[in-house]
Enzyme design. Structure first.
Site: not given
Lengths: 221, 248
Positions: A90, A152, A181
């Site tokens: 991430d 995300k 996400k």
């Protein structure tokens, strides 16, 4: 629907997280069959060790939480995390470059990290709390074009976390080309289900246990 | 007292644009600050802007959590120095400290120190997360690693420097390293209190130099005069060159 627990990246990212905290996080992830644990890169090795022989993945954050480290350092951090055992990354988008409208630099930053992990899952954190609607659309487009498998919403360290409106926008841009996400402030079963019903495929949260057991958590992420 | 030489003029927030970095460097020049402090993505830009000045460039590694892998901190620090950083600030690995894994805390610092050789290294303790004993332990690890400056705070935690912590650090390290205070130091008086308590350097994103506010007041008057004149005479070129002379 997939099992709820398989949506969850069980997360601990605070600066003071200890070895024992990570071990506990990994044990919980095994017990509740979460998709992954999400940890800072200094704990990739430990998490991998704890999770060997289990299907739970290790997810590491890169350039976290500001996204303002230089591209080369993001690459070095990614490579180290992967060699330490990370299965997913991430990374935080360079919000400063984005605000400078240097979209080329934003894109290269992401492409460079993706190049280190062509077959693994890269999530790009937009930090939506700093972006207006147009910026969320633009950032989503850049991230997806640059190789993000997921976009995300949040680090959990910004001024705000995921919102339904932001996720809807991201979903409309992603349109099947990337997954979403949602993270930051998702603490209970009801909120988690709202995001999943919008088409979110992953949730980043420190409250995974509360979410799957139907309780409300007091965790902040 | 002119405190400009004690100040690292700092811009570390995620949303800082190129324009913000340019403004930061210009203000640092105008005020004669000791250094600017920026994220690694902007070191090369700051270097371009400050190349012909004596203002130093400080950059950060493992910032602000201190929880990146040692290898990543080392690489980021090295790259920053290559890009033109004169000083490196790293955040101590607080998780390792809290795990009482002091060997790894020390290794994390020494590896960065070795990578950047003679470039001064500052280590951020993040005192808001530490109790008194932990501050003392963290300081002694820093001394074992031969760090140049011990810094109180990242500015991204729940709170910043305190006088109490500054005094504890001073008592622990005496003159074996410098002390830099940061986080919430937003005016001249506060800065002076810290200098009296033993701090050697001040990190702040506020322009707290009193000389600068008088300069700003002076400039504002000049702008106003020429803006008014400009409306009347409508000769922008001539007005502008007169104004720029007067501003100098």
């Amino acid at each position: 629907m997939k099992q709820l627990s398989s949506y969850i990246d069980h997360t601990i990212l605070k600066a003071t997280a200890t070895k024992d905290d990570i071990i506990q996080l990994c044990n919980e992830a095994k017990t509740y069959q979460f998709h992954s644990v999400c940890v800072n890169s200094c704990y990739a090795t430990l998490a991998k060790e704890q999770l060997k022989n289990s299907p739970v993945k290790v997810c590491c954050v890169i350039g976290f939480p500001l996204g303002a480290m230089c591209t080369e350092a993001k690459i070095a951090e990614t490579k180290q995390a992967l060699s330490d055992g990370a299965d997913e990354i991430d990374m935080v988008l360079n919000v400063g470059f984005f605000k400078s409208k240097d979209f080329d630099a934003v894109s290269k930053d992401i492409e460079a990290v993706k190049k280190c992990m062509p077959n693994l899952t890269l999530k790009v954190i937009l930090e939506t709390c700093h972006l207006d609607e147009d910026e969320i659309i633009k950032a989503s487009e850049i991230a997806i074009q640059s190789g993000a498998d997921f976009i995300k919403t949040s680090t959990g360290f910004g001024t705000g976390g995921a919102t339904i409106e932001d996720v809807k926008l991201m979903k409309s841009v992603a349109d099947g080309k990337a997954k979403i996400k949602a993270s930051g402030g998702i603490k209970d079963h009801k909120t988690a289900m709202e995001y999943i019903n919008l088409g979110v495929e992953r949730l980043g949260t420190s409250s995974g246990i509360a979410i799957v057991t139907g309780k409300t958590s007091t965790e902040s992420y | 007292m002119d405190i400009s030489k004690f100040i690292d003029y700092t811009l570390l927030k995620a949303t800082s644009s190129e324009r913000d970095v340019i403004n930061l460097c210009n203000e640092a020049k105008l005020n004669g600050f000791y250094a600017v402090c920026i994220n690694t993505a902007y070191v090369a830009l700051a270097k371009q802007l400050l190349d012909d000045t004596s203002i130093k460039i400080a950059s950060v590694t493992g910032f602000p959590l201190g929880a990146t892998s040692t290898a990543a901190k080392v690489y980021e620090a090295k790259k920053a120095v290559e890009d033109g950083a004169d000083e490196i600030e790293m955040v101590m690995n607080l998780g390792f400290l809290k795990s009482r894994n002091f060997v790894s805390v020390l290794k994390d610092i020494i590896d960065v120190k070795l990578a950047i050789k003679d470039t001064p290294l500052k280590v951020i303790l993040e005192i808001s997360e530490l109790n008194k004993n932990e501050i003392i332990k963290a300081c002694s690890i820093c001394l074992d690693a031969n760090v140049d400056v011990i810094k109180t705070s990242s500015g991204f935690s729940k709170s910043g420097a305190t006088l109490t912590a500054t005094k504890i650090i001073k008592k622990t390290i005496k003159d074996q390293a410098q002390i830099m205070v940061s986080g919430g130091i937003e005016d001249y008086e506060t800065a002076m209190k810290y200098l009296e308590a033993g701090a050697d350097r001040i990190g702040t994103s506020k322009n707290i130099n009193p000389a600068s506010s008088s300069l700003q007041t002076r400039n504002a008057k000049i702008y106003k005069k020429y803006l008014d004149a400009n409306h009347k005479q409508n000769n922008s070129e001539a007005q502008y060159s007169k104004m720029s002379q007067e501003l100098r």
